[in-house]
Motif scaffolding. Structure first.
Motif, PDB file in Angstrom:
ATOM      1  N   ASP A 273      47.336  40.243  37.480  1.00 19.69           N
ATOM      2  CA  ASP A 273      45.918  39.874  37.377  1.00 19.69           C
ATOM      3  C   ASP A 273      45.036  40.837  38.166  1.00 19.69           C
ATOM      4  OD1 ASP A 273      46.571  37.747  35.780  1.00 19.69           O
ATOM      5  OD2 ASP A 273      46.576  36.279  37.402  1.00 19.69           O
ATOM      6  N   LEU A 274      45.521  41.280  39.322  1.00 19.18           N
ATOM      7  CA  LEU A 274      44.738  42.211  40.131  1.00 19.18           C
ATOM      8  C   LEU A 274      44.610  43.570  39.424  1.00 19.18           C
ATOM      9  CD1 LEU A 274      46.006  41.502  43.766  1.00 19.18           C
ATOM     10  CD2 LEU A 274      43.956  40.655  42.632  1.00 19.18           C
ATOM     11  N   GLU A 275      45.681  44.009  38.803  1.00 14.08           N
ATOM     12  CA  GLU A 275      45.612  45.272  38.058  1.00 14.08           C
ATOM     13  C   GLU A 275      44.631  45.162  36.896  1.00 14.08           C
ATOM     14  OE1 GLU A 275      49.612  45.963  36.912  1.00 14.08           O
ATOM     15  OE2 GLU A 275      50.275  46.624  38.903  1.00 14.08           O
ATOM     16  N   GLU A 276      44.622  44.006  36.220  1.00 18.89           N
ATOM     17  CA  GLU A 276      43.692  43.797  35.109  1.00 18.89           C
ATOM     18  C   GLU A 276      42.250  43.767  35.605  1.00 18.89           C
ATOM     19  OE1 GLU A 276      42.654  40.277  31.850  1.00 18.89           O
ATOM     20  OE2 GLU A 276      44.627  40.348  32.804  1.00 18.89           O
ATOM     21  N   LEU A 284      37.827  38.646  41.201  1.00 12.02           N
ATOM     22  CA  LEU A 284      38.883  37.641  41.067  1.00 12.02           C
ATOM     23  C   LEU A 284      38.902  36.807  42.330  1.00 12.02           C
ATOM     24  CD1 LEU A 284      42.479  38.099  39.762  1.00 12.02           C
ATOM     25  CD2 LEU A 284      42.178  37.314  42.101  1.00 12.02           C
ATOM     26  N   SER A 285      39.083  35.509  42.173  1.00  8.25           N
ATOM     27  CA  SER A 285      39.135  34.629  43.345  1.00  8.25           C
ATOM     28  C   SER A 285      40.495  33.963  43.441  1.00  8.25           C
ATOM     29  CB  SER A 285      38.051  33.550  43.252  1.00  8.25           C
ATOM     30  OG  SER A 285      38.323  32.654  42.193  1.00  8.25           O
ATOM     31  N   VAL A 286      40.965  33.823  44.673  1.00 10.08           N
ATOM     32  CA  VAL A 286      42.176  33.061  44.968  1.00 10.08           C
ATOM     33  C   VAL A 286      41.759  31.865  45.810  1.00 10.08           C
ATOM     34  CG1 VAL A 286      44.413  33.054  46.118  1.00 10.08           C
ATOM     35  CG2 VAL A 286      43.683  35.063  44.822  1.00 10.08           C
ATOM     36  N   VAL A 337      47.508  26.599  44.579  1.00 14.79           N
ATOM     37  CA  VAL A 337      46.703  27.811  44.540  1.00 14.79           C
ATOM     38  C   VAL A 337      46.168  27.995  43.126  1.00 14.79           C
ATOM     39  CG1 VAL A 337      48.703  29.299  44.071  1.00 14.79           C
ATOM     40  CG2 VAL A 337      46.628  30.294  45.038  1.00 14.79           C
ATOM     41  N   ILE A 338      44.918  28.418  43.053  1.00 13.90           N
ATOM     42  CA  ILE A 338      44.255  28.648  41.764  1.00 13.90           C
ATOM     43  C   ILE A 338      43.682  30.055  41.766  1.00 13.90           C
ATOM     44  CG2 ILE A 338      42.405  27.930  40.203  1.00 13.90           C
ATOM     45  CD1 ILE A 338      43.526  25.501  42.851  1.00 13.90           C
ATOM     46  N   VAL A 339      43.917  30.792  40.691  1.00 10.87           N
ATOM     47  CA  VAL A 339      43.338  32.120  40.499  1.00 10.87           C
ATOM     48  C   VAL A 339      42.337  32.030  39.357  1.00 10.87           C
ATOM     49  CG1 VAL A 339      43.768  34.483  39.743  1.00 10.87           C
ATOM     50  CG2 VAL A 339      45.294  33.410  41.390  1.00 10.87           C
ATOM     51  N   GLU A 340      41.143  32.557  39.588  1.00 11.50           N
ATOM     52  CA  GLU A 340      40.127  32.624  38.536  1.00 11.50           C
ATOM     53  C   GLU A 340      39.766  34.083  38.316  1.00 11.50           C
ATOM     54  OE1 GLU A 340      35.779  30.731  37.246  1.00 11.50           O
ATOM     55  OE2 GLU A 340      36.540  30.458  39.286  1.00 11.50           O
ATOM     56  N   LYS A 341      39.906  34.557  37.062  1.00 10.86           N
ATOM     57  CA  LYS A 341      39.641  35.960  36.721  1.00 10.86           C
ATOM     58  C   LYS A 341      38.281  36.103  36.044  1.00 10.86           C
ATOM     59  CE  LYS A 341      43.290  36.035  34.175  1.00 10.86           C
ATOM     60  NZ  LYS A 341      44.359  36.494  33.248  1.00 10.86           N
ATOM     61  N   GLY A 342      37.824  37.345  35.981  1.00  6.34           N
ATOM     62  CA  GLY A 342      36.611  37.663  35.229  1.00  6.34           C
ATOM     63  C   GLY A 342      35.340  37.124  35.853  1.00  6.34           C
ATOM     64  N   ALA A 380      39.362  33.373  48.824  1.00  8.59           N
ATOM     65  CA  ALA A 380      39.330  34.812  49.103  1.00  8.59           C
ATOM     66  C   ALA A 380      39.012  35.537  47.798  1.00  8.59           C
ATOM     67  CB  ALA A 380      40.669  35.283  49.666  1.00  8.59           C
ATOM     68  N   LEU A 381      38.219  36.609  47.892  1.00 13.13           N
ATOM     69  CA  LEU A 381      37.753  37.334  46.709  1.00 13.13           C
ATOM     70  C   LEU A 381      38.362  38.726  46.658  1.00 13.13           C
ATOM     71  CD1 LEU A 381      33.946  36.440  46.793  1.00 13.13           C
ATOM     72  CD2 LEU A 381      35.740  35.337  45.451  1.00 13.13           C
TER      73      LEU A 381
END
Length: 686
Positions: A273-276, A284-286, A337-342, A380-381
């Motif tokens: 996800d970080l590479e994307e 991106l937020s964690v 833990v939740i990751v939100e992209k874009g 964290a962003l």
């Protein structure tokens, strides 16, 4: 399976070769026997014909040789030459002296060498001539030579026909048998091969082999049935094997209790996800979520209830965050833990955090117990807080632990300044949602002056927010927030109602002014905006010509066709349309030609340095000239000096507003200003 199938390798082709070979060889052998037998029969016929001929002329020949009658002998010999096959005929004395003899050449033919080899060039027949058959006295001899070619020609024709018919029969038989084999064997086999190619090796039982039509009960049908049974068995075996592998992988990749991703699997996905995000240049937020005082639930209600509580929390997270932009995992214990992209900014992460807190805080019913839980979140962003996956997760975990020390049921960002900014923004949104109900808004009006007549011809209605704690909040600060959360629609309608009400009051007082009201891009996108505006005018009994709607250049850039249609509908009703802050957006002449615009407002940033900054002066002049060419009225905003007012008037700018004339005023103060302004103009004229 994918090897090309050459013609010479086809079974039908091989069968055809064997059939043709066997048929040709057999036919050639049989034909050869027939030809040999026919050749013997031809030879026998020649002998028979020769003997018959000799028998017919024997008496005459005997009489001729007995009487030594040369004429009779010649007649006998000449009579024989009526037969085509006779090559040489002689009547000889006993000393072999010819009494009569005649010869003609052998018939020429291309097949003469073959015929000579088989039959000889000619056949010789010699008969002793006596007065009767029992007499021993021989008076002479009768010799006849037959040419074999005429009889052999007929034999050769029959031999050619025989060989040709045999070859033709062999070819026809071969083709017929080939067609039969093709229909009954090779074509069904090819269909079976094609069906086999469609079988997926990974899932052989998904598409079994089709039985060829008409072969359901023969050997091919039995073979296909047996093969399908084998494929089904293989498929079942592979399915059980995959299920076993999936179970092993699931145990390794997923949390057994909640079914969410495990920590290790989550870290692998976070790296991707970080590479994307880096490639797409997005944020991106964690978000690490920790259940508040989860230990007490286990202590008071038991571990089974605690497990069910964690499962419920996991279900709520996956159900509310089920888009492709979200990844949910369990870190262990009571932490998720939740990751939100874009993301565009941190405010979106704050919105997500509030939604998570709201979803978790709903009571949970477990085994007849009503459990109330809350959670604390650390955010964290990427890339501002960290760029490495483990460091980013660590930052979010640390932030969550620090947030728990300060309280419960809230979220906190890793960077204090960002956290404070977002908290201020969220508080501003909350206060803004209550401002209208608490009557914290009011309108002020800035006069618009006709530079030619020096009279106030209208006013721009401007919104002000008097916050009980913050004081006067600048519109540039809270209007974008209202547009972002959609509350601008309700606020904009309130502004329109108040402006129309004030316009009606001024009209009743003999002050018929045109009121300019800003129309937000969000309002313009509403389906009912035209009906709402016209309905407001009707309620306040205001002529449409008294209302001017100001739109910014960006208002109609998103959906030009829809915006143009709505503005045309309003303009046809009599409402004036103005483009506000012209020159700061992305408008082109094409857009202006399509829009029903009557007024262009020069942004105040170009007026502020008028006559000081050459570039701003040129831009202002260009806009004025553009307005003239398009038959539009140009309005200058932010006029603050007499020099600016004089220059604009000379350049042909018709309307102006700014502190040189008056700052925005409350309605009562506005009325006083208009009276004094007009009175001053009268005094100056007199």
């Amino acid at each position: 399976m994918q090897t090309s199938f050459k013609v010479e390798n086809r079974l039908g082709y091989r069968i055809l070769r064997w059939i043709l070979a066997v048929a040709l060889i057999s036919g050639v052998v049989v034909s050869a026997i027939q030809v040999v037998l026919d050749a013997r029969r031809v030879s026998e016929d020649l002998d028979s014909h020769a003997n018959q001929t000799i028998a017919m002329v024997k008496d005459a020949a005997t009489q001729a040789v007995f009487s030594i009658d040369a004429d009779l002998a010649k007649q006998v010999v000449d009579g024989l030459f009526a037969r085509e096959a006779v090559h040489l005929a002689q009547i000889l004395h006993t000393n072999d002296e010819p009494l009569s003899s005649r010869e003609r050449p052998l018939t020429e033919s291309a097949f003469r060498p073959l015929i000579n080899w088989i039959f000889g060039a000619d056949l010789e027949f010699r008969k002793a001539l006596a007065r009767n058959d029992n007499s021993d006295t021989v008076y002479g001899y009768f010799v006849v030579h037959y040419d074999t070619l005429p009889a052999a020609h007929m034999w050769l024709s029959r031999a050619i026909v025989t060989f040709t018919s045999v070859i033709a029969t062999a070819v026809i038989l071969g083709m017929v048998l080939f067609f039969v084999f093709h229909m009954l064997l090779t074509r069904p086999l090819l269909r079976i091969v094609h069906s086999v190619k469609q079988v997926d090796p990974a899932h052989p039982d998904d598409r079994l082999i089709d039985k060829p039509a008409g072969h359901e009960k023969d050997e091919l049908g039995l073979w296909v049935s047996a093969t399908n049974t084998l494929l089904t068995a293989i498929g079942d075996s592979q399915k059980r094997h995959r299920e076993a592998e999936d179970k092993v992988n699931r145990l390794a990749r997923y949390d057994q209790l909640t079914g969410l991703l495990s920590r290790d699997s989550f870290m692998e996905l976070l790296k991707t996800d970080l590479e994307e995000s880096k490639l797409n240049h997005t944020l991106l937020s964690v978000i690490v979520c920790g259940i508040d005082d989860f230990k007490s639930i286990n202590d008071q209600c038991g571990f089974r209830t605690g497990d069910q509580t964690l499962q419920t929390v996991a279900d709520r997270l996956t159900n509310s965050l089920n888009g492709s932009r979200f990844t949910v995992a369990r870190l262990g214990g009571d932490q998720f833990v939740i990751v939100e992209k874009g993301l565009k900014d941190g405010f979106q992460a704050a919105d997500t955090a509030e939604a998570i807190l709201a979803g978790i805080s709903e009571n949970i019913g477990v085994e007849g117990q009503n459990i109330s839980i809350t959670a604390t979140l650390g955010i964290a962003l990427y890339p501002s807080d960290a760029i490495q996956p483990d460091r980013l997760l660590q930052s979010a975990e640390q932030t969550m632990m620090l947030a728990k020390q300060k309280g419960r049921d809230h979220f906190q960002f890793y960077v204090a300044s960002i956290d404070q900014e977002i908290r201020d923004r969220k508080q501003l949104e909350k206060d803004l949602s209550q401002a209208l109900a608490l009557h914290q808004f009011h309108l002020v009006y800035q006069p618009q002056v006709n530079l030619l007549t020096k009279r106030v011809i209208g006013a721009e209605a401007l919104l002000r927010w008097e916050h009980p704690v913050r004081g006067l909040v600048p519109p540039d600060y809270f209007i974008p927030v209202a547009e972002n959360n959609g509350s601008i629609v309700e606020i904009g309608q309130w502004v329109l109602e108040q402006a129309c009400r004030q316009a009606k009051l001024w009209t009743d007082k003999g002050l018929p002014l045109r009121i300019a009201v800003n129309l937000s891009a969000v309002q313009l996108r509403q389906d009912r905006i035209v009906d709402d505006i016209l309905g407001t005018l009707k309620r306040h009994n205001i002529p449409a010509g008294r209302l001017e709607l100001e739109v910014t250049e960006t208002s109609f850039m998103t959906n030009l066709a829809d915006a143009v249609a709505k503005l045309y509908a309003l303009n046809r009703a009599g409402i004036s349309i103005a483009v506000d802050d012209f020159g700061t957006g992305y408008s082109s002449l094409t857009y202006l030609k399509k829009m029903p615009v009557q007024h262009l407002k020069i942004d105040k940033q170009f007026i502020r340095d008028l006559l000081v900054n050459e570039e701003d002066t040129q831009i202002a002049n260009t806009i004025i000239d553009l307005g003239k060419s398009l038959n539009m009225t140009v309005v200058a905003e932010g006029v603050e000096t007499a020099e600016q007012e004089s220059y604009l008037s000379q350049r042909g700018c018709k309307l102006a507003q700014g502190y040189f004339f008056s700052k925005p005023l409350r309605p009562a103060d506005f009325e006083i200003f208009v009276q004094s302004f007009h009175q001053k103009i009268l005094e100056n004229n007199t």
